[in-house]
Design a protein around this motif. Structure first.
Motif, PDB file in Angstrom:
ATOM      1  N   ASN A  25     -16.877  51.067  73.039  1.00 42.24           N
ATOM      2  CA  ASN A  25     -16.714  50.987  71.584  1.00 42.24           C
ATOM      3  C   ASN A  25     -16.231  52.320  71.029  1.00 42.24           C
ATOM      4  O   ASN A  25     -15.341  52.360  70.177  1.00 42.24           O
ATOM      5  N   ALA A  26     -16.815  53.414  71.499  1.00 44.24           N
ATOM      6  CA  ALA A  26     -16.452  54.740  71.003  1.00 44.24           C
ATOM      7  C   ALA A  26     -15.025  55.107  71.402  1.00 44.24           C
ATOM      8  O   ALA A  26     -14.313  55.755  70.631  1.00 44.24           O
ATOM      9  N   LEU A  27     -14.597  54.677  72.591  1.00 40.99           N
ATOM     10  CA  LEU A  27     -13.244  54.993  73.052  1.00 40.99           C
ATOM     11  C   LEU A  27     -12.178  54.400  72.135  1.00 40.99           C
ATOM     12  O   LEU A  27     -11.086  54.955  72.019  1.00 40.99           O
ATOM     13  N   GLU A  28     -12.500  53.296  71.476  1.00 44.49           N
ATOM     14  CA  GLU A  28     -11.540  52.649  70.589  1.00 44.49           C
ATOM     15  C   GLU A  28     -11.175  53.516  69.391  1.00 44.49           C
ATOM     16  O   GLU A  28     -10.092  53.377  68.836  1.00 44.49           O
ATOM     17  N   VAL A  29     -12.082  54.414  69.005  1.00 41.96           N
ATOM     18  CA  VAL A  29     -11.844  55.232  67.807  1.00 41.96           C
ATOM     19  C   VAL A  29     -11.910  56.730  68.096  1.00 41.96           C
ATOM     20  O   VAL A  29     -11.825  57.542  67.185  1.00 41.96           O
ATOM     21  N   ALA A  30     -12.052  57.115  69.350  1.00 45.98           N
ATOM     22  CA  ALA A  30     -12.317  58.511  69.706  1.00 45.98           C
ATOM     23  C   ALA A  30     -11.126  59.439  69.483  1.00 45.98           C
ATOM     24  O   ALA A  30      -9.977  59.042  69.640  1.00 45.98           O
ATOM     25  N   SER A  31     -11.465  60.682  69.162  1.00 45.22           N
ATOM     26  CA  SER A  31     -10.456  61.754  69.147  1.00 45.22           C
ATOM     27  C   SER A  31     -10.178  62.117  70.604  1.00 45.22           C
ATOM     28  O   SER A  31     -10.882  61.683  71.522  1.00 45.22           O
ATOM     29  N   GLN A  39     -17.462  59.576  64.665  1.00 42.03           N
ATOM     30  CA  GLN A  39     -18.565  60.444  65.077  1.00 42.03           C
ATOM     31  C   GLN A  39     -19.802  59.622  65.427  1.00 42.03           C
ATOM     32  O   GLN A  39     -20.465  59.891  66.421  1.00 42.03           O
ATOM     33  N   GLU A  40     -20.095  58.611  64.624  1.00 47.30           N
ATOM     34  CA  GLU A  40     -21.260  57.759  64.902  1.00 47.30           C
ATOM     35  C   GLU A  40     -21.081  57.014  66.214  1.00 47.30           C
ATOM     36  O   GLU A  40     -22.029  56.882  66.991  1.00 47.30           O
ATOM     37  N   ALA A  41     -19.887  56.526  66.470  1.00 47.63           N
ATOM     38  CA  ALA A  41     -19.617  55.810  67.721  1.00 47.63           C
ATOM     39  C   ALA A  41     -19.787  56.750  68.912  1.00 47.63           C
ATOM     40  O   ALA A  41     -20.381  56.388  69.929  1.00 47.63           O
ATOM     41  N   PHE A  42     -19.289  57.969  68.762  1.00 50.17           N
ATOM     42  CA  PHE A  42     -19.428  58.947  69.842  1.00 50.17           C
ATOM     43  C   PHE A  42     -20.891  59.282  70.079  1.00 50.17           C
ATOM     44  O   PHE A  42     -21.357  59.317  71.213  1.00 50.17           O
ATOM     45  N   TYR A  64     -13.513  56.673  58.334  1.00 49.61           N
ATOM     46  CA  TYR A  64     -13.034  56.546  59.712  1.00 49.61           C
ATOM     47  C   TYR A  64     -13.598  57.666  60.577  1.00 49.61           C
ATOM     48  O   TYR A  64     -14.082  57.427  61.680  1.00 49.61           O
ATOM     49  N   ASN A  65     -13.579  58.898  60.080  1.00 50.23           N
ATOM     50  CA  ASN A  65     -14.120  60.016  60.852  1.00 50.23           C
ATOM     51  C   ASN A  65     -15.622  59.878  61.069  1.00 50.23           C
ATOM     52  O   ASN A  65     -16.139  60.204  62.126  1.00 50.23           O
ATOM     53  N   LYS A  66     -16.302  59.394  60.057  1.00 52.59           N
ATOM     54  CA  LYS A  66     -17.744  59.189  60.173  1.00 52.59           C
ATOM     55  C   LYS A  66     -18.025  58.129  61.240  1.00 52.59           C
ATOM     56  O   LYS A  66     -18.897  58.304  62.083  1.00 52.59           O
ATOM     57  N   ASN A  67     -17.270  57.044  61.214  1.00 49.79           N
ATOM     58  CA  ASN A  67     -17.451  55.989  62.214  1.00 49.79           C
ATOM     59  C   ASN A  67     -17.143  56.505  63.608  1.00 49.79           C
ATOM     60  O   ASN A  67     -17.814  56.157  64.572  1.00 49.79           O
TER      61      ASN A  67
END
Length: 90
Positions: free
Chosen positions: A59-65, A12-15, A7-10
């Motif tokens: 897409n990145a906002l969906e998983v962003a910190s 970071q990749e999305a960001f 999840y963290n890798k995804n």
């Protein structure tokens, strides 16, 4: 060897994809010259880059910190500013 937290890798990749998309659009925006013979072509290319960057940011906002979210929202604001400036030139 398994990934401990994919999840963290995804995230970071999305960001990174969103950041790269933003930087690509920004670079293109900075190279456009309004009186250039290729302006229309450059503008079309810029619009495509901006749309792609927006999608990558969404897409990145969906998983962003939280920290990433703040940067992604800044990217969105900067993209909107580019669009506004380009539309004033047209």
């Amino acid at each position: 060897m398994t990934q401990r937290n994919p999840y963290n890798k995804n995230k970071q990749e999305a960001f990174q994809a969103a950041q790269q998309g933003f930087e690509d659009a920004q670079g293109l925006f900075e190279t456009i010259v309004s009186d250039s013979a290729n302006y229309g072509h450059q503008l079309k290319h810029l619009k495509n880059e901006v749309n792609e960057a927006y999608q990558q940011i969404e897409n990145a906002l969906e998983v962003a910190s939280e920290k990433q979210r703040a940067q992604l929202e800044q990217f969105q604001q900067d993209l909107q500013q580019m669009v506004t400036e380009v539309n004033q030139v047209e």
